[in-house]
Design a protein around this motif. Structure first.
Motif, PDB file in Angstrom:
ATOM      1  N   PRO A   3       0.831  -1.211   0.000  1.00 30.67           N
ATOM      2  CA  PRO A   3       0.000   0.000   0.000  1.00 30.67           C
ATOM      3  C   PRO A   3       0.868   1.265   0.000  1.00 30.67           C
ATOM      4  O   PRO A   3       1.970   1.270   0.549  1.00 30.67           O
ATOM      5  CB  PRO A   3      -0.779  -0.102   1.325  1.00 30.67           C
ATOM      6  CG  PRO A   3      -0.653  -1.516   1.753  1.00 30.67           C
ATOM      7  CD  PRO A   3       0.626  -2.038   1.183  1.00 30.67           C
ATOM      8  N   PHE A   4       0.359   2.306  -0.649  1.00 31.15           N
ATOM      9  CA  PHE A   4       1.042   3.611  -0.650  1.00 31.15           C
ATOM     10  C   PHE A   4      -0.022   4.692  -0.788  1.00 31.15           C
ATOM     11  O   PHE A   4      -1.171   4.396  -1.144  1.00 31.15           O
ATOM     12  CB  PHE A   4       2.057   3.713  -1.797  1.00 31.15           C
ATOM     13  CG  PHE A   4       1.464   3.405  -3.133  1.00 31.15           C
ATOM     14  CD1 PHE A   4       0.723   4.367  -3.839  1.00 31.15           C
ATOM     15  CD2 PHE A   4       1.633   2.151  -3.713  1.00 31.15           C
ATOM     16  CE1 PHE A   4       0.164   4.072  -5.062  1.00 31.15           C
ATOM     17  CE2 PHE A   4       1.069   1.848  -4.946  1.00 31.15           C
ATOM     18  CZ  PHE A   4       0.337   2.806  -5.622  1.00 31.15           C
ATOM     19  N   THR A   5       0.378   5.922  -0.526  1.00 28.51           N
ATOM     20  CA  THR A   5      -0.543   7.037  -0.709  1.00 28.51           C
ATOM     21  C   THR A   5      -0.223   7.706  -2.032  1.00 28.51           C
ATOM     22  O   THR A   5       0.939   8.003  -2.315  1.00 28.51           O
ATOM     23  CB  THR A   5      -0.386   8.056   0.444  1.00 28.51           C
ATOM     24  OG1 THR A   5      -0.516   7.337   1.680  1.00 28.51           O
ATOM     25  CG2 THR A   5      -1.451   9.139   0.374  1.00 28.51           C
ATOM     26  N   TYR A   6      -1.251   7.921  -2.830  1.00 29.16           N
ATOM     27  CA  TYR A   6      -1.060   8.510  -4.166  1.00 29.16           C
ATOM     28  C   TYR A   6      -1.372   9.998  -4.125  1.00 29.16           C
ATOM     29  O   TYR A   6      -2.391  10.407  -3.575  1.00 29.16           O
ATOM     30  CB  TYR A   6      -1.989   7.782  -5.147  1.00 29.16           C
ATOM     31  CG  TYR A   6      -1.998   8.351  -6.544  1.00 29.16           C
ATOM     32  CD1 TYR A   6      -0.969   8.082  -7.436  1.00 29.16           C
ATOM     33  CD2 TYR A   6      -3.059   9.151  -6.969  1.00 29.16           C
ATOM     34  CE1 TYR A   6      -0.993   8.602  -8.730  1.00 29.16           C
ATOM     35  CE2 TYR A   6      -3.089   9.674  -8.257  1.00 29.16           C
ATOM     36  CZ  TYR A   6      -2.050   9.394  -9.129  1.00 29.16           C
ATOM     37  OH  TYR A   6      -2.073   9.903 -10.391  1.00 29.16           O
ATOM     38  N   HIS A   7      -0.468  10.785  -4.678  1.00 27.59           N
ATOM     39  CA  HIS A   7      -0.679  12.237  -4.756  1.00 27.59           C
ATOM     40  C   HIS A   7      -0.626  12.660  -6.214  1.00 27.59           C
ATOM     41  O   HIS A   7       0.162  12.128  -6.978  1.00 27.59           O
ATOM     42  CB  HIS A   7       0.439  12.996  -4.017  1.00 27.59           C
ATOM     43  CG  HIS A   7       0.636  12.555  -2.601  1.00 27.59           C
ATOM     44  ND1 HIS A   7       0.035  13.178  -1.534  1.00 27.59           N
ATOM     45  CD2 HIS A   7       1.376  11.546  -2.074  1.00 27.59           C
ATOM     46  CE1 HIS A   7       0.397  12.590  -0.402  1.00 27.59           C
ATOM     47  NE2 HIS A   7       1.214  11.591  -0.701  1.00 27.59           N
ATOM     48  N   ARG A   8      -1.446  13.635  -6.541  1.00 27.39           N
ATOM     49  CA  ARG A   8      -1.375  14.191  -7.902  1.00 27.39           C
ATOM     50  C   ARG A   8      -1.343  15.708  -7.791  1.00 27.39           C
ATOM     51  O   ARG A   8      -2.370  16.393  -7.953  1.00 27.39           O
ATOM     52  CB  ARG A   8      -2.558  13.709  -8.745  1.00 27.39           C
ATOM     53  CG  ARG A   8      -2.381  14.026 -10.220  1.00 27.39           C
ATOM     54  CD  ARG A   8      -3.468  13.327 -11.047  1.00 27.39           C
ATOM     55  NE  ARG A   8      -3.547  13.875 -12.395  1.00 27.39           N
ATOM     56  CZ  ARG A   8      -2.755  13.509 -13.406  1.00 27.39           C
ATOM     57  NH1 ARG A   8      -1.816  12.619 -13.197  1.00 27.39           N
ATOM     58  NH2 ARG A   8      -2.917  14.049 -14.586  1.00 27.39           N
ATOM     59  N   PRO A   9      -0.153  16.268  -7.482  1.00 26.23           N
ATOM     60  CA  PRO A   9      -0.046  17.717  -7.290  1.00 26.23           C
ATOM     61  C   PRO A   9      -0.263  18.474  -8.597  1.00 26.23           C
ATOM     62  O   PRO A   9      -0.058  17.942  -9.683  1.00 26.23           O
ATOM     63  CB  PRO A   9       1.383  17.903  -6.787  1.00 26.23           C
ATOM     64  CG  PRO A   9       2.120  16.703  -7.280  1.00 26.23           C
ATOM     65  CD  PRO A   9       1.133  15.575  -7.308  1.00 26.23           C
ATOM     66  N   LEU A  42       9.280  -5.105  -5.191  1.00 28.45           N
ATOM     67  CA  LEU A  42      10.712  -4.865  -4.995  1.00 28.45           C
ATOM     68  C   LEU A  42      10.951  -3.473  -4.409  1.00 28.45           C
ATOM     69  O   LEU A  42      12.080  -3.114  -4.110  1.00 28.45           O
ATOM     70  CB  LEU A  42      11.469  -5.009  -6.326  1.00 28.45           C
ATOM     71  CG  LEU A  42      11.417  -6.411  -6.933  1.00 28.45           C
ATOM     72  CD1 LEU A  42      12.014  -6.419  -8.334  1.00 28.45           C
ATOM     73  CD2 LEU A  42      12.156  -7.412  -6.041  1.00 28.45           C
ATOM     74  N   ALA A  43       9.911  -2.673  -4.313  1.00 25.92           N
ATOM     75  CA  ALA A  43      10.027  -1.350  -3.699  1.00 25.92           C
ATOM     76  C   ALA A  43       8.736  -1.102  -2.927  1.00 25.92           C
ATOM     77  O   ALA A  43       7.687  -1.619  -3.286  1.00 25.92           O
ATOM     78  CB  ALA A  43      10.218  -0.285  -4.769  1.00 25.92           C
ATOM     79  N   ALA A  44       8.861  -0.317  -1.851  1.00 26.34           N
ATOM     80  CA  ALA A  44       7.683  -0.060  -1.011  1.00 26.34           C
ATOM     81  C   ALA A  44       7.654   1.394  -0.562  1.00 26.34           C
ATOM     82  O   ALA A  44       7.797   1.706   0.620  1.00 26.34           O
ATOM     83  CB  ALA A  44       7.686  -0.995   0.191  1.00 26.34           C
ATOM     84  N   PRO A  45       7.496   2.330  -1.516  1.00 32.26           N
ATOM     85  CA  PRO A  45       7.450   3.735  -1.118  1.00 32.26           C
ATOM     86  C   PRO A  45       6.167   4.022  -0.324  1.00 32.26           C
ATOM     87  O   PRO A  45       5.146   3.371  -0.533  1.00 32.26           O
ATOM     88  CB  PRO A  45       7.444   4.483  -2.452  1.00 32.26           C
ATOM     89  CG  PRO A  45       6.927   3.501  -3.445  1.00 32.26           C
ATOM     90  CD  PRO A  45       7.321   2.143  -2.961  1.00 32.26           C
ATOM     91  N   SER A  46       6.283   4.982   0.586  1.00 32.06           N
ATOM     92  CA  SER A  46       5.101   5.345   1.382  1.00 32.06           C
ATOM     93  C   SER A  46       4.142   6.194   0.547  1.00 32.06           C
ATOM     94  O   SER A  46       2.932   6.105   0.682  1.00 32.06           O
ATOM     95  CB  SER A  46       5.533   6.140   2.605  1.00 32.06           C
ATOM     96  OG  SER A  46       6.204   7.335   2.191  1.00 32.06           O
TER      97      SER A  46
END
Lengths: 271, 789
Positions: A3-9, A42-46
């Motif tokens: 899971p991660f938080t998605y941002h669309r600035p 393979l990656a787990a960005p917040s």
């Protein structure tokens, strides 16, 4: 995927803020490297900060003798742009040779450049044209920008916003694709501006994209394929994998460089 | 004897009935099904090629959010769930009889859904995690602690057959599970002793995988009210799956319903049960919720059943006139970690002499276990391997002995007068005109014009190669098939137990049924794939479906005509003997009245409640006799000597498929079959790291697939020599595209690289390998030149 938080600035400032607030944030552009990495866990960005909705990172213009391309501009937009076709047809052709139609409608020039995949096409054009990489905090010459495999001079949180290409007299590109991935095993971008020649190689370098000074010198003196026919490349600095050994890549660099110069202004793709 | 049907639909390139459904997104693939309350299964897979399982601790995973259960081999054993009964030894009367050493039974290693003792290949499932979402199950799967003790391993086929190789099964003294000798040793030895020439060859046709577009998936549901299991799982035959899973669970087959509607590619990979199919049913029973599994692409590369992997040592005895006297072959097949099918070894074993009249042969067939994913019958099971052997050997003989390669073949082809022809290992070829195929191919492909094309290419700085191969293959397959033929007032339905994965059964079977009944193509629908409707059937493999379907439908139609005649007599109030039937219409001499099938169905319903649901016939058929599709293929390639890049310029085939029901479908299958064979020759390989035992090709970035821009526009012609073995004379189509393709490609490659010496590296011939061969050839030439100077 984790899971991660998605941002669309909508602005670069918002993107910067989202990055500084995230525990382990990363930027998302076309996502063609990042998303498969996430899917394979393979990656787990917040936080994923999608920069493709930032208007100031879009667009193509001619200004001050430069071709300026917003970092979030897709490959297909670059390929189809009449401005790019007029000023640097080889760059348009290169963009049109990336991946397939789906990839070209998602992938971006800034994402490819910032990611610095050793097999990506764009780094060879950025380096081979001596472009300037513009970020949210500085401008960097391409010679300083690319550092190593998947590594650039970007600092944490630094966003590539635009790439400014000087317009050459002529440029050309020849690539040889892997039969499996269709990424370049070897691709050579050559540009000539006055008597200055730059030759940049992607797909092959053990440290990513690199220049060939010996080839540049020879072509500066005589911009004809014959001028580099006798030159060879040292395999020591090259990648070796299932689809291509270092020796094979070294020989292909020689062949692709010569073929590129044989057809100035064009791109050629071999497989 | 019924009058011969008039073929109207049969032989026509009719548009496929299934395509509108498929191209408008209305296909029903396994993952398209979802059930209320469904939860998700993810497998914990072995990172080791070979290791003892010391223990599995599910506790940390069980504490993760959303996790409903973690299941291991111990759990299955506690519930008495058994092994997958693969029945790997081909068993029709005409299959060669493979045995263990000294005629002993073949040792089949156990195959429980989850292992308790050891893992035997990278990717083997050791535990199943079930959670509310797939993501939760994936995360929890990382927390299942498996304590492994790594063991020595072996992946390479020849290395696995060595007496001191790491052993996979304690019950065997080594890894060799099949060791059989066929043929006439004495006469073969005598022929070799007197032969003027002996030519031999050693090669390994490597491991590939099928790569179906739709990854395998399963959805299991246990209903405690009815004590029945429902499994949604695309396969090569739902009926087989039903029986095998029932055996694993120890339940009556009637308690299992398997649903397999649209299947996105099979190529043999789906013809054996996968452990995840049983596991979702187990999970559903334990948790009271439907459980879904879907392999991702890497799982498919690692754990779909794989194909090929045969090592051959072959030698041919030839007399002074170029006549073949005898053949010796040693074939070694790698079955992987579990023996799920010996079809590749068996099929190939019966065809070692190819299209040629070779009086004597001996064959030593062996199979070995190894720490790799299991192999299965893959597109044209076993035949490309042996076709490659004989055809490449003939090319080599022609070159060594100074014969024209076509002429040497012509001297030895089996002739039509010899048909049916029993080859030196006992296979009886049913029919065929091999020389005619070859001549037609040479004409169609403009073989005489090839040298001019070669000269022109050389002028452009290219290398040019012309490849050629004949082939014969066998179509055997599961011997039993059933058809339910139902005629209702509004149309005809045929229920049958084959399973298409893109082959167009709904179209071609309807063409056959329409013509046999004298109705129109549009009036026929074909029902497949739900075991509550399809009660029996052999599935789709070994090119059996068109042949078995047309045979059993023919028999059902004969029964239906007899039944129809009786009902028509009753309706017309005459004796049965007075009713005539022709082309879909019943009539008598007594009146002008005629009755067609649909009216008959209406009348029948009014005559008897038995016919209320339509006129019904159920027909079973058992047909063991194999057929032998055959043909010839040629191709021309251009190589860029600087880069090793290869382009196929022309590819031409002539394929005797017996009666061709729908030429458009057959051509389409041939084209795909060619691409698969060419793929193996040029790009595809399941490479295993010799240092670590890890598979290196687990994604499309590493596993080279054939693509449309690698292929020329094919020129394919169908030859119809009807088989005498079945009512319509059907042989089989599609696999004939694959069978000669590796041989024809490497033949062309060798021809192109002749000046650099014969290539001696294994397929696939990627640009890297072609470039390396050219460099090696140049280096040898340079050394020779120096020596001469």
């Amino acid at each position: 995927m984790y899971p991660f938080t998605y941002h669309r600035p909508k602005t670069i400032a918002e993107a910067q803020q989202a990055f500084s607030e995230g525990m382990d944030a990363t930027f998302l552009s076309g996502g063609h490297t990042l998303l498969p990495t996430l899917k394979q866990r393979l990656a787990a960005p917040s936080d994923l900060i999608d920069v493709t909705g930032i208007p100031e990172m879009q667009g193509i213009e001619e200004a001050g003798g430069f071709l300026k391309i917003g970092a979030a501009t897709t490959h297909d937009t670059v390929f189809a742009s009449p401005i790019v076709r007029r000023l640097i047809p080889a760059l348009s052709g290169l963009a049109g040779s990336i991946g397939d139609r789906h990839v070209r409608h998602r992938g971006t020039i800034g994402g490819s450049t910032a990611n610095n995949d050793p097999s990506a096409d764009y780094p060879s054009a950025v380096l081979g044209l001596g472009a300037t990489v513009i970020t949210d905090r500085r401008e960097m010459a391409s010679d300083d920008f690319f550092v190593g495999l998947y590594e650039t001079a970007r600092e944490p949180g630094e966003i590539v916003t635009r790439i400014d290409f000087p317009v050459p007299d002529i440029a050309c590109y020849a690539k040889f694709r892997s039969p499996a991935s269709r990424y370049s095993i070897v691709a050579v971008f050559v540009s000539k501006t006055g008597s200055a020649v730059r030759v940049a190689v992607t797909g092959a370098g053990a440290s990513g994209v690199f220049r060939l000074p010996e080839f540049e010198e020879a072509l500066s003196a005589d911009f004809r394929p014959e001028a580099i026919a006798h030159l060879t490349v040292d395999p020591d600095m090259l990648l070796s994998d299932m689809s291509a050994t270092a020796e094979y890549r070294a020989d292909l660099i020689r062949v692709m460089a010569r073929r590129a110069v044989e057809k100035p202004g064009q791109i050629q793709s071999f497989k | 004897m019924e009058p011969k049907p008039k073929f109207k639909a049969v032989g026509q390139p009719l548009r496929r009935k299934e395509d509108e459904r498929l191209i408008t997104g209305r296909g029903q693939f396994t993952d398209d099904f979802s059930l209320p309350g469904q939860v998700y299964a993810v497998m914990v897979r072995s990172p080791h090629p070979h290791a003892t399982i010391l223990g599995i601790d599910p506790a940390p995973a069980l504490e993760m959010p959303g996790v409903l259960g973690v299941f291991t081999g111990d759990d299955l054993a506690a519930d008495n769930w058994g092994q997958l009964p693969h029945n790997p030894v081909p068993s029709t009367k005409y299959d060669v009889k493979l045995t263990g050493r000294g005629g002993t039974p073949v040792y089949i290693g156990e195959h429980y859904l989850l292992p308790r003792d050891r893992v035997r290949h990278v990717g083997e499932a050791v535990a199943m995690v079930v959670a509310e979402t797939r993501q939760q199950a994936q995360t929890a799967a990382e927390m299942v602690m498996v304590d492994y003790d790594p063991l020595p391993w072996v992946a390479d086929t020849q290395a696995a057959a060595e007496p001191d190789a790491p052993r996979l099964w304690d019950a065997l003294p080594d890894n060799v599970l099949v060791d059989s000798i066929f043929g006439d040793i004495e006469n073969t030895d005598a022929a070799f002793a007197k032969a003027k020439h002996v030519v031999d060859m050693h090669y390994h046709l490597g491991r590939v995988t099928g790569v179906p577009l739709e990854p395998r998936a399963s959805l299991g549901h246990y209903d405690p009210q009815t004590d029945r299991y429902t499994l949604y799982a695309g396969s090569g035959g739902a009926v087989r799956q039903k029986h095998e899973h029932a055996a694993v669970m120890g339940v009556n087959p009637d308690q299992v319903r398997v649903i397999s509607f649209d299947v996105g590619g099979n190529f043999g990979t789906r013809n054996r049960a996968f452990v995840e199919f049983g596991l979702v049913m187990y999970g559903s029973k334990k948790l009271g919720r439907p459980v879904k599994f879907r392999a991702d692409r890497s799982e498919a590369f690692l754990t779909d059943y794989q194909g090929r992997d045969l090592v051959v040592d072959i030698s041919l005895a030839i007399d002074e006139n170029g006549k073949f006297l005898a053949l010796r072959s040693k074939n070694l097949s790698n079955v992987g970690s579990r023996c799920v099918s010996l079809s590749p070894l068996s099929k190939g074993s019966g065809l070692i002499t190819g299209s040629y009249d070779i009086p004597y042969a001996t064959l030593h067939s062996r199979a070995v276990y190894s720490n790799t994913m299991s192999t299965q019958a893959y597109r044209s099971s076993g035949r490309p391997e042996v076709c490659f052997a004989i055809e490449r050997l003939i090319d080599k003989a022609a070159r060594q002995l100074g014969y024209d390669r076509v002429d040497l073949r012509r001297r030895n082809l089996v002739s039509p007068e010899q048909m049916p022809y029993t080859n030196a290992v006992g296979s009886e070829y049913d029919s065929g005109e091999y020389e005619k195929n070859m001549d037609r191919l040479l004409e169609l492909g403009d073989f005489v014009g090839a040298p001019a094309r070669k000269a022109e290419a050389i002028k452009r700085g290219k290398l040019y190669g012309i490849g050629f191969s004949n082939y014969v293959e066998s179509s055997i397959g599961s011997p039993k098939e059933r058809a339910d033929l139902i005629i209702r007032p509004n149309g005809v339905e045929v229920i049958i137990g084959t399973q298409p994965a893109g082959q167009g059964h709904e179209t071609s079977f309807a063409q056959v049924t329409a013509d046999l009944l004298g109705v129109t193509f549009d009036q026929v629908t074909i029902t497949l794939g739900d075991t509550d409707v399809v009660t029996a059937g052999g599935g789709t493999h070994s090119g059996r479906s068109m042949r078995h379907a047309s045979a059993v439908i023919s028999l059902a139609v004969t029964d239906m005509i007899a039944k129809g005649r009786a009902i028509a007599a009753e309706a017309l109030n005459v004796d049965g003997g007075q009713v005539e039937y022709e082309d879909g219409v019943f009539r008598t001499n007594a009146t002008n009245r005629t009755i067609d099938w649909f009216e008959l169905s209406r009348l029948a319903a009014s005559l008897s409640p038995d016919h209320a649901g339509g006129l019904k016939v159920r027909r079973d058929n058992e047909m063991h006799t194999p057929v032998f599709p055959n043909g010839s293929a040629m191709c021309e390639i251009e190589i860029d000597p600087e880069t090793g890049s290869l382009e196929i310029m022309r590819y031409t085939t002539v394929d005797d498929v017996g009666r061709c029901i729908n030429p458009m479908i057959v051509h389409g299958q041939t084209h795909g079959g060619i691409a698969q064979g060419v793929g193996q020759a040029l790009w595809e390989a399941c490479v295993i790291d010799p240092e670590t035992g890890q598979p290196l090709a687990a994604a499309f970035t590493e596993y080279g697939m054939p693509r449309f821009d690698n292929m020329p526009s094919f020129l394919c012609e169908i030859a119809e020599v009807l088989s005498p073995t079945n009512p319509l004379g059907v042989k089989a189509g599609g696999e004939g595209g694959t069978t000669p393709a590796p041989a024809v490609m490497i033949s062309a490659l060798e021809d192109a690289l002749l000046e650099y010496g014969p290539p001696d590296v294994a397929m696939p011939f990627t640009p890297l390998k072609i470039w390396s061969e050219i460099q090696k050839g140049k280096a040898i030439a340079a050394t020779k030149q120096q020596g001469a100077a």
